[in-house]
Scaffold this motif. Sequence first.
Motif, mmCIF file in Angstrom:
data_model
loop_
_atom_site.group_PDB
_atom_site.id
_atom_site.type_symbol
_atom_site.label_atom_id
_atom_site.label_comp_id
_atom_site.label_asym_id
_atom_site.label_seq_id
_atom_site.Cartn_x
_atom_site.Cartn_y
_atom_site.Cartn_z
ATOM 1 N N GLY A 194 -2.453 1.797 -32.979
ATOM 2 C CA GLY A 194 -2.836 2.251 -34.319
ATOM 3 C C GLY A 194 -3.167 1.106 -35.256
ATOM 4 N N HIS A 195 -2.938 -0.142 -34.808
ATOM 5 C CA HIS A 195 -3.357 -1.360 -35.516
ATOM 6 C C HIS A 195 -3.249 -2.485 -34.499
ATOM 7 C CE1 HIS A 195 -3.303 -3.649 -39.657
ATOM 8 N NE2 HIS A 195 -4.439 -3.766 -39.004
ATOM 9 N N GLY A 196 -3.438 -3.730 -34.928
ATOM 10 C CA GLY A 196 -3.492 -4.835 -33.982
ATOM 11 C C GLY A 196 -2.182 -5.068 -33.233
ATOM 12 N N GLU A 209 -2.453 -17.852 -22.405
ATOM 13 C CA GLU A 209 -3.749 -18.509 -22.178
ATOM 14 C C GLU A 209 -4.465 -18.764 -23.506
ATOM 15 O OE1 GLU A 209 -2.526 -15.930 -20.624
ATOM 16 O OE2 GLU A 209 -2.637 -16.292 -18.456
ATOM 17 N N TYR A 210 -4.281 -17.861 -24.483
ATOM 18 C CA TYR A 210 -4.850 -18.052 -25.825
ATOM 19 C C TYR A 210 -4.117 -19.184 -26.531
ATOM 20 C CZ TYR A 210 -6.041 -17.170 -30.721
ATOM 21 O OH TYR A 210 -6.470 -17.312 -32.020
ATOM 22 N N MET A 211 -2.791 -19.182 -26.417
ATOM 23 C CA MET A 211 -1.987 -20.190 -27.108
ATOM 24 C C MET A 211 -2.333 -21.605 -26.652
ATOM 25 S SD MET A 211 -0.490 -18.473 -29.273
ATOM 26 C CE MET A 211 0.804 -19.428 -30.060
ATOM 27 N N GLY A 269 -5.540 -12.681 -28.323
ATOM 28 C CA GLY A 269 -4.763 -13.318 -29.383
ATOM 29 C C GLY A 269 -3.437 -13.870 -28.930
ATOM 30 N N ARG A 270 -2.542 -14.006 -29.919
ATOM 31 C CA ARG A 270 -1.370 -14.869 -29.748
ATOM 32 C C ARG A 270 -0.311 -14.393 -28.767
ATOM 33 N NH1 ARG A 270 -0.376 -15.310 -35.978
ATOM 34 N NH2 ARG A 270 -0.999 -13.167 -35.593
ATOM 35 N N TYR A 271 -0.374 -13.134 -28.298
ATOM 36 C CA TYR A 271 0.619 -12.715 -27.297
ATOM 37 C C TYR A 271 0.249 -13.248 -25.907
ATOM 38 C CZ TYR A 271 -2.653 -9.288 -25.483
ATOM 39 O OH TYR A 271 -3.753 -8.717 -24.893
ATOM 40 N N ASP A 314 -11.657 -1.226 -41.474
ATOM 41 C CA ASP A 314 -11.270 -1.100 -42.887
ATOM 42 C C ASP A 314 -9.745 -1.084 -42.954
ATOM 43 O OD1 ASP A 314 -11.563 -1.027 -45.577
ATOM 44 O OD2 ASP A 314 -12.406 0.997 -45.698
ATOM 45 N N SER A 315 -9.167 -2.245 -42.713
ATOM 46 C CA SER A 315 -7.713 -2.360 -42.572
ATOM 47 C C SER A 315 -6.983 -1.962 -43.846
ATOM 48 C CB SER A 315 -7.354 -3.804 -42.229
ATOM 49 O OG SER A 315 -8.104 -4.211 -41.122
ATOM 50 N N TRP A 316 -7.643 -2.081 -45.005
ATOM 51 C CA TRP A 316 -6.990 -1.799 -46.282
ATOM 52 C C TRP A 316 -7.524 -0.532 -46.951
ATOM 53 C CZ3 TRP A 316 -2.805 -4.118 -45.660
ATOM 54 C CH2 TRP A 316 -2.772 -5.354 -45.022
HETATM 55 O O1 CP3 Z 1 -9.441 -7.663 -31.486
HETATM 56 C C1 CP3 Z 1 -9.658 -8.793 -31.000
HETATM 57 O O2 CP3 Z 1 -9.027 -9.234 -30.030
HETATM 58 C C2 CP3 Z 1 -10.809 -9.612 -31.554
HETATM 59 C C3 CP3 Z 1 -10.468 -10.576 -32.515
HETATM 60 C C4 CP3 Z 1 -10.126 -10.276 -33.960
HETATM 61 C C5 CP3 Z 1 -9.447 -11.217 -34.761
HETATM 62 N N1 CP3 Z 1 -9.398 -10.760 -36.031
HETATM 63 C C6 CP3 Z 1 -8.925 -12.503 -34.286
HETATM 64 C C7 CP3 Z 1 -7.872 -13.182 -35.032
HETATM 65 C C8 CP3 Z 1 -10.441 -9.186 -34.789
HETATM 66 C C9 CP3 Z 1 -11.128 -7.871 -34.436
HETATM 67 C C10 CP3 Z 1 -9.983 -9.506 -36.100
HETATM 68 C C11 CP3 Z 1 -10.152 -8.636 -37.263
HETATM 69 C C12 CP3 Z 1 -9.428 -8.920 -38.512
HETATM 70 N N2 CP3 Z 1 -9.162 -10.119 -39.083
HETATM 71 C C13 CP3 Z 1 -8.952 -7.919 -39.386
HETATM 72 C C14 CP3 Z 1 -9.109 -6.443 -39.183
HETATM 73 C C15 CP3 Z 1 -8.176 -5.876 -38.195
HETATM 74 C C16 CP3 Z 1 -6.742 -5.849 -38.605
HETATM 75 O O3 CP3 Z 1 -5.931 -6.381 -37.840
HETATM 76 O O4 CP3 Z 1 -6.419 -5.278 -39.643
HETATM 77 C C17 CP3 Z 1 -8.349 -8.558 -40.469
HETATM 78 C C18 CP3 Z 1 -7.683 -7.902 -41.668
HETATM 79 C C19 CP3 Z 1 -8.508 -9.958 -40.280
HETATM 80 C C20 CP3 Z 1 -8.093 -11.052 -41.191
HETATM 81 C C21 CP3 Z 1 -7.137 -11.951 -40.545
HETATM 82 N N3 CP3 Z 1 -7.459 -12.868 -39.555
HETATM 83 C C22 CP3 Z 1 -5.762 -12.083 -40.817
HETATM 84 C C23 CP3 Z 1 -4.999 -11.255 -41.814
HETATM 85 C C24 CP3 Z 1 -5.271 -13.087 -39.973
HETATM 86 C C25 CP3 Z 1 -3.893 -13.692 -39.975
HETATM 87 C C26 CP3 Z 1 -2.873 -12.771 -39.482
HETATM 88 C C27 CP3 Z 1 -2.884 -12.712 -37.991
HETATM 89 O O5 CP3 Z 1 -2.927 -11.617 -37.432
HETATM 90 O O6 CP3 Z 1 -2.801 -13.789 -37.405
HETATM 91 C C28 CP3 Z 1 -6.339 -13.531 -39.162
HETATM 92 C C29 CP3 Z 1 -6.291 -14.527 -38.070
HETATM 93 C C30 CP3 Z 1 -6.687 -14.093 -36.705
HETATM 94 N N4 CP3 Z 1 -7.794 -13.350 -36.389
HETATM 95 C C31 CP3 Z 1 -6.019 -14.428 -35.499
HETATM 96 C C32 CP3 Z 1 -6.761 -13.869 -34.442
HETATM 97 C C33 CP3 Z 1 -6.504 -13.984 -32.977
HETATM 98 C C34 CP3 Z 1 -4.793 -15.287 -35.377
HETATM 99 C C35 CP3 Z 1 -5.233 -16.689 -35.443
HETATM 100 C C36 CP3 Z 1 -4.266 -17.601 -34.798
HETATM 101 O O7 CP3 Z 1 -3.230 -17.867 -35.411
HETATM 102 O O8 CP3 Z 1 -4.555 -18.039 -33.681
#
Ligand code: CP3
Length: 343
Positions: free
Chosen positions: A319-321, A35-37, A30-32, A207-209
Amino acid sequence: MNELKNTLLLDTLNGLTTERTPVWMMRQAGRYLPEYMRLREKYGFFERCQTPELAAEITLQPVDIVGVDAAILFSDILVVPQAMGLEVQLIESKGPLLPEPVKTIADMQRIRVPDVDETLHYVFDAIKLIKQQLNGRVPLIGFAGAPWTLLCYMVQGKGSKTFDEAKIFCYTQPALAHQLLQMITDTTIAYLKGQVKAGADVVQIFDSWGGLLSKGDFETFSLQYIRQIVAALKEEVPTIIFAKGAWHSLESMAATGAHGLGIDWCIEPQMARRFAGNKVTLQGNFDPAKLLSPIPTIQQEVKQMLKAFGGRQHIANLGHGILPNVPVDHARAFVDTVKEFGG
Ligand code: CP3
């Protein structure tokens, strides 16, 4: 299929003793990562999810860059509501938006339990490609959202701190809520079975919520559906339940037969172990914001966490993302400290 060279995660989930604790990070792709950015500048979010070559490239980035012991499929939990017929958008720096959420019986007519091979084949194609590219280096974790967390987005239509509209829907129209939860569950079982068939070695249910519900409501609106998913999958691959904040239900989550339970930083490892019993593996529980501390502090706190888990039946994780503003070398310090910890 390729023989796995790193079996730390699978062995730990199967209750075997390992030479060290396995480590990965939720939302590790993801965004950190710069290479993803770079890919994010060129392609839209769902384009990245739906193009197997891009999904594979992004999935492998944290394996190559930070050296985690598992890959997790790059996708999103919201591809399931999409496959069920709802429009899902991802708004830059705001998060998900579902412009026509589910609120009434009439809205239910717009959704269905889809054929996953038709609607989500791109995920299965991505998994096959990822497995090839990983070439057995580390296992691949597949995933799906828990039915309750997906209902939150499908009813509220966007992110929320309280998901009050989703709760009102459940509390005032329980029959409709249970109908929706069962449709999500049926879709999710087929979806995760498809992921396993394509090559996923483990599956995690997010189950994030879950922590928004009382213990009783968690059983009613979340756990009874998670239980069905675990029952359908657990003979095929190890399963991990991550229900953030739902510490009160660790005992009943362990009783589902899931191999692993994720915990957040608000519960101490010893207490989680007492609630969950001795059979299940625990995963967690570093506060993601602590990755913004100086590296020596990270190293010290990670060691403290590893000691608290006692060196067995533990998968080191956050403990979370991971947060988008974490420097890559801080993420690497987290992983390296786990790898170098003497036990
Ligand atoms: O873990 C990983 O690296 C795999 C990828 C993954 C993503 N989303 C990519 C993503 C996983 C496992 C998820 C799960 C997900 N998505 C959850 C459950 C886990 C958690 O964090 O609670 C939830 C609630 C979502 C819903 C979701 N998707 C939200 C709330 C958001 C926006 C907020 C945020 O974190 O950016 C997304 C977008 C999202 N999903 C991004 C990524 C890499 C960011 C997209 C971007 O801006 O490039």
